[in-house]
Scaffold this motif. Sequence first.
Motif, PDB file in Angstrom:
ATOM      1  N   SER A 156     -41.393  32.126  83.375  1.00 42.74           N
ATOM      2  CA  SER A 156     -41.986  33.433  83.041  1.00 42.74           C
ATOM      3  C   SER A 156     -42.363  34.219  84.287  1.00 42.74           C
ATOM      4  O   SER A 156     -42.503  35.437  84.237  1.00 42.74           O
ATOM      5  N   HIS A 162     -41.634  41.592  81.288  1.00 44.90           N
ATOM      6  CA  HIS A 162     -41.608  41.658  79.818  1.00 44.90           C
ATOM      7  C   HIS A 162     -40.288  41.153  79.257  1.00 44.90           C
ATOM      8  O   HIS A 162     -40.137  40.977  78.053  1.00 44.90           O
ATOM      9  N   ARG A 190     -39.216  38.250  79.873  1.00 45.85           N
ATOM     10  CA  ARG A 190     -39.431  36.811  79.617  1.00 45.85           C
ATOM     11  C   ARG A 190     -40.874  36.635  79.145  1.00 45.85           C
ATOM     12  O   ARG A 190     -41.793  36.550  79.955  1.00 45.85           O
ATOM     13  N   VAL A 191     -41.064  36.651  77.849  1.00 46.33           N
ATOM     14  CA  VAL A 191     -42.435  36.601  77.323  1.00 46.33           C
ATOM     15  C   VAL A 191     -42.763  35.202  76.801  1.00 46.33           C
ATOM     16  O   VAL A 191     -41.955  34.575  76.123  1.00 46.33           O
TER      17      VAL A 191
END
Lengths: 196, 251
Positions: free
Chosen positions: B48, B70, B72-73
């Motif tokens: 993340s 955003h 990789r949430v």
Amino acid sequence: MTVSLLRVGIGFGLASIIAIPLGFCMALNLTSRNFLFPFFNFFRPIPPIAWMPLAILWFGIGHGPAVFLTMIAALFTILFSTMMGVEEISKEHLNIARCFQASKWLTFKEVIFPASFPSLFHGLRMGFGLSWMAVVGAEMIASTSGLGHMINVAQDSLRTDIVIIGMFTIGFTAYFCDFIFKKIGAHFMIWRDYRA
Amino acid sequence: MLSLKNVSFSYDQKVILKNINLEIKSGEIISLLGPSGSGKSTLLNLISGLATPSSGEIFHNDIQVLAPSHSRVIIFQDHQLFPWKTAIENIEFALKAQNKITNTAINFLAMVKMQDFAHLYPHQLSGGMKQRVGIARAIAADPDILLLDEPFASLDPFIRHEIAGEIMSLVKELKKTVILVTHNIEEALFVGEKVCLFSTRPATILEEMKIEIKKTKHLIDIKKDPRYFEYESYIYKYFSSLKDLKREESL
């Protein structure tokens, strides 16, 4: 009573205006924290009444010393409660904001401020109580008006009844103000079932 | 596409992850399965961008991961909804962060069947409802990759099956890449098209298993496929052998 309330209002208001931004600044910025924390931590244990001689020298007799003392009484509690509120924010909540790439302002407005609000509000409530205690002390020593002065004059003329009425007035006013605080807390902290 | 090259991570002079190499294609759904405390969640934090590898590199669409994004949430086990915001306000936060119009927030709640509870605070929602809102909030940020950190672990077994099924159908429909971290074999097999088996600390990925079970909407249905038990028994044997190896090393 109106004079005393006015003094508390001004002193408490000034304390809030100074302490809340300063508390956030010290909690969020390491440099300002390292620089200012020892200073405030040094003055924190000094009882407000110990500032009285300086307050009389600086402001004379009247509103000045009373307002100054009420401000000092509330300042440290609000400042450290604000700082504590920010320090206790869940790391995961801040990580969520980072993951969403929220701007610094959005993170402050929608995460940091509301998350630290319960502690900040607790500080305000406590600070108001302390201000109220300080104003009576200040009026007893360096004022020609207000509830403290009234009690002092009554003592000199052996009017126990007026002393007791003065004490009850202080108690009821503080109780009523705290009730208002409680209602405000319940309104703004509906999300945490605020009952205290 | 996500690519991890020789990723290692140490904390407090302890090696947590060692030489992780992994390639995840766009739209792929993988499970990272390993014992508790093996460092699976740490790997999600690295992907993340919330943490930085001690050595090695992570690339997302050929761009090195150096900070959170955003795209990789992460979805945590305990949802981490903002308690001072209602369900819809939680979604709106994700939209505001992307400078998107917030009046579409209700659509994301509808995706997880939570539109009727939009104005309730997290403390007024059940565990399953909170997790649904958490997923909707993550989807609202429009990520390429959803990082699920044991998202079903805190749910009771009755609704866990239902929610896991619904959420996996949704992410497949939206064609999201999903990385699920879990120590639950059933969950790993249900979700993952590929299961990566972790070693104990310092953790590395020892084996990647391609899962060829027919995926259904209900977690319980995967047990109807006889291959499920083959995979399960293989995984049990794998982790037992790890324990034996560790015992021998300590002796």
